[in-house]
Design an enzyme around this catalytic site. Sequence first.
Site, PDB file in Angstrom:
ATOM      1  N   HIS A 395      36.984  59.079  -8.275  1.00  0.00           N
ATOM      2  CA  HIS A 395      36.713  57.822  -8.991  1.00  0.00           C
ATOM      3  C   HIS A 395      35.286  57.824  -9.547  1.00  0.00           C
ATOM      4  O   HIS A 395      35.079  57.605 -10.746  1.00  0.00           O
ATOM      5  CB  HIS A 395      36.909  56.641  -8.034  1.00  0.00           C
ATOM      6  CG  HIS A 395      36.597  55.302  -8.626  1.00  0.00           C
ATOM      7  ND1 HIS A 395      37.576  54.423  -9.018  1.00  0.00           N
ATOM      8  CD2 HIS A 395      35.416  54.676  -8.887  1.00  0.00           C
ATOM      9  CE1 HIS A 395      37.022  53.322  -9.507  1.00  0.00           C
ATOM     10  NE2 HIS A 395      35.704  53.450  -9.419  1.00  0.00           N
ATOM     11  N   GLU A 396      34.320  58.076  -8.670  1.00  0.00           N
ATOM     12  CA  GLU A 396      32.928  58.063  -9.111  1.00  0.00           C
ATOM     13  C   GLU A 396      32.625  59.226 -10.053  1.00  0.00           C
ATOM     14  O   GLU A 396      31.794  59.101 -10.956  1.00  0.00           O
ATOM     15  CB  GLU A 396      31.982  58.082  -7.905  1.00  0.00           C
ATOM     16  CG  GLU A 396      32.142  56.897  -6.960  1.00  0.00           C
ATOM     17  CD  GLU A 396      32.009  55.542  -7.632  1.00  0.00           C
ATOM     18  OE1 GLU A 396      31.381  55.465  -8.717  1.00  0.00           O
ATOM     19  OE2 GLU A 396      32.523  54.554  -7.075  1.00  0.00           O
ATOM     20  N   HIS A 399      33.289  58.143 -13.522  1.00  0.00           N
ATOM     21  CA  HIS A 399      32.142  57.439 -14.099  1.00  0.00           C
ATOM     22  C   HIS A 399      31.072  58.436 -14.560  1.00  0.00           C
ATOM     23  O   HIS A 399      30.525  58.324 -15.665  1.00  0.00           O
ATOM     24  CB  HIS A 399      31.517  56.506 -13.065  1.00  0.00           C
ATOM     25  CG  HIS A 399      32.306  55.273 -12.775  1.00  0.00           C
ATOM     26  ND1 HIS A 399      32.767  54.440 -13.761  1.00  0.00           N
ATOM     27  CD2 HIS A 399      32.699  54.719 -11.600  1.00  0.00           C
ATOM     28  CE1 HIS A 399      33.420  53.419 -13.212  1.00  0.00           C
ATOM     29  NE2 HIS A 399      33.390  53.563 -11.900  1.00  0.00           N
ATOM     30  N   HIS A 402      32.021  60.343 -17.612  1.00  0.00           N
ATOM     31  CA  HIS A 402      31.934  59.432 -18.758  1.00  0.00           C
ATOM     32  C   HIS A 402      30.479  59.354 -19.237  1.00  0.00           C
ATOM     33  O   HIS A 402      30.195  59.470 -20.436  1.00  0.00           O
ATOM     34  CB  HIS A 402      32.439  58.051 -18.325  1.00  0.00           C
ATOM     35  CG  HIS A 402      32.673  57.100 -19.453  1.00  0.00           C
ATOM     36  ND1 HIS A 402      33.125  55.812 -19.251  1.00  0.00           N
ATOM     37  CD2 HIS A 402      32.508  57.214 -20.794  1.00  0.00           C
ATOM     38  CE1 HIS A 402      33.251  55.199 -20.408  1.00  0.00           C
ATOM     39  NE2 HIS A 402      32.871  56.021 -21.356  1.00  0.00           N
TER      40      HIS A 402
END
Length: 607
Positions: A395-396, A399, A402
């Site tokens: 999940h992180e 980020h 991105h």
Amino acid sequence: MLSLADVKQLPTRAEVDPDLTWDLTPIFENQAAFDQLFEQVSAQIAALSQQQGRLKAGPKELVSVIEAILTVIRPAEKLYVYASLKHDQDTSDAANQALSGRTQHLLTQLESQIAWFDPELLAVDADELNRWLVTEPKLKPYVHYIHTITDAREHVLSPAAEELLAKAGDALGASSNTFSVLNDADLEFPIVEDDDGQTVQLSQGVYDQLIQSTKPEVRKMAFKQLYSVYHQFRHTLAATLSGNVKTHNFSANVHHYQDARQAAMSSNHIDESVFDSLVTSVHEHLPLLHRYVGIRRQILNLPELHMYDLYTPIAGVPELSYTFEEAKEEALKALAVLGPDYISHVKEAFDSHWIDVVENKGKRSGAYSSGMYDTAPYILLNWQDNLESLFTLVHEMGHSMHSYYTTHNQPYQYGDYAIFVAEIASTTNETLLTDYLLKKYPDKATQAYILNHYLDGFKGTVYRQTQFAEFEHFIHQQDAAGQPLTADFLSEYYLKLNQTYYGDDVISDPEIADEWSRIPHFYYNYYVYQYATGFAAANTLASRILSGDEAKRNDYLNYLKSGSSDYPIEVMKRAGVDMTQVAYLDQAFAAFEKRLDQFSTLVNENH
């Protein structure tokens, strides 16, 4: 009597293996380097007043002023990121607290010194400004940057008023800062027993682990002990939350917005119908959540299902535990579908100490990705050797990738992105991990476990975050109407809302009425709904990626590269999801129902 020597304690920061900590020296080699830039930026901020009054002179002056301001914002942002990371690795460290405080004050000074810019830009005749944008080549890189300001024309105050509000930034943020210190550093949690009967110091990270225990007595004990602490401070926490809500409502009111929600969503050019459609769709699909928790009570064979029973795996516990090293390998395999370039940067994150892995005393709870244009996109974790931590890692990493793609493909002025699109990248990675694990483990017991995790993730992100969003909107509306946000008022409404969401199959324990008191995201100003919209959009994007169509994968990677070069809704349309329509929500709930059916079939076969 139990002595401290008998209790399993968290390590101090100094006791953590350096290989499991992030390396911040690429940002600043030492404190002296930080101090040197701090003094330089302080002087530059003071000189910014010389830029005021130049915009009306013409397009070349506008370019010059924008570049002068960005030249100061950029290193100031670097100082802020470094101080925040240092603070969060040990919030109890006085030096880190001072560093964070100094930097927050510096940013407040910066904001006050450039508060005149938006009003002065808007004072330029609109037709004249449009001519400048067409005729001056050097303004081309800033066209969208300028449009984001002019689109809010009716909500920008006079230069003096905006400067005054900016100078009040520290004071207006006091409630949020007080909550953070109380929640992360000052609250003392009791000593409890873990699954093995070992005594441990309860903390946010330990609680997250114990609430998933297969032993009902461990879950109940952790739940009640944690909330007993928050209950002691519920009036103080009501005051901090109320103060934060008042800040949002005040800012919205003085900027001539209808309410705080409109103000928050307008900043990203998101129509409020996106929020309303989410809440409506979730309520229409609450029967699916009620069905799921009913299955949970049945399989756990409990006479009553309590709030503390909602996180334990209900399909048994297969051997799915991961050390951090093992998790890194699994992450690389799960994300390989995104292509070799994406994977090369994930490896860079692993090899370059971008990740702070384990929990230590004073470390901020939870997990996040943080950085800026001139730093790596660092990741904070509080690692536990379980499946949930593996999901948190990918999940992180979503980020951070991105951020990596944005900063390596956009100029500085577009080198960040709106929260609205941020949560899409992270939850797309989670969806890809779920698909990978379901393909890797064909046995029914493990399949059921992974499906259970997916269903819990959907419950926790789409349903739970929408519940949070409803509560957040309610308290802002109530404060605006003059209703005091007392602890009793907040708890009474929260309990009723919780009962609506989970239905008759779950006992809404009295402790859950205080859950609002421990949620940091209620201080983030209409942040949480974006978790739910992001998860739903990720379902569509993951399906496109998994189709094997290289063009669809490239659409996704181009979204990661877009930064803030366009409005979030438009960025997502090009990626393949129109979030102004409800189709993406319908697709998400259809996927949830399909996997719920699969899960129900599997567990019924095993019982």
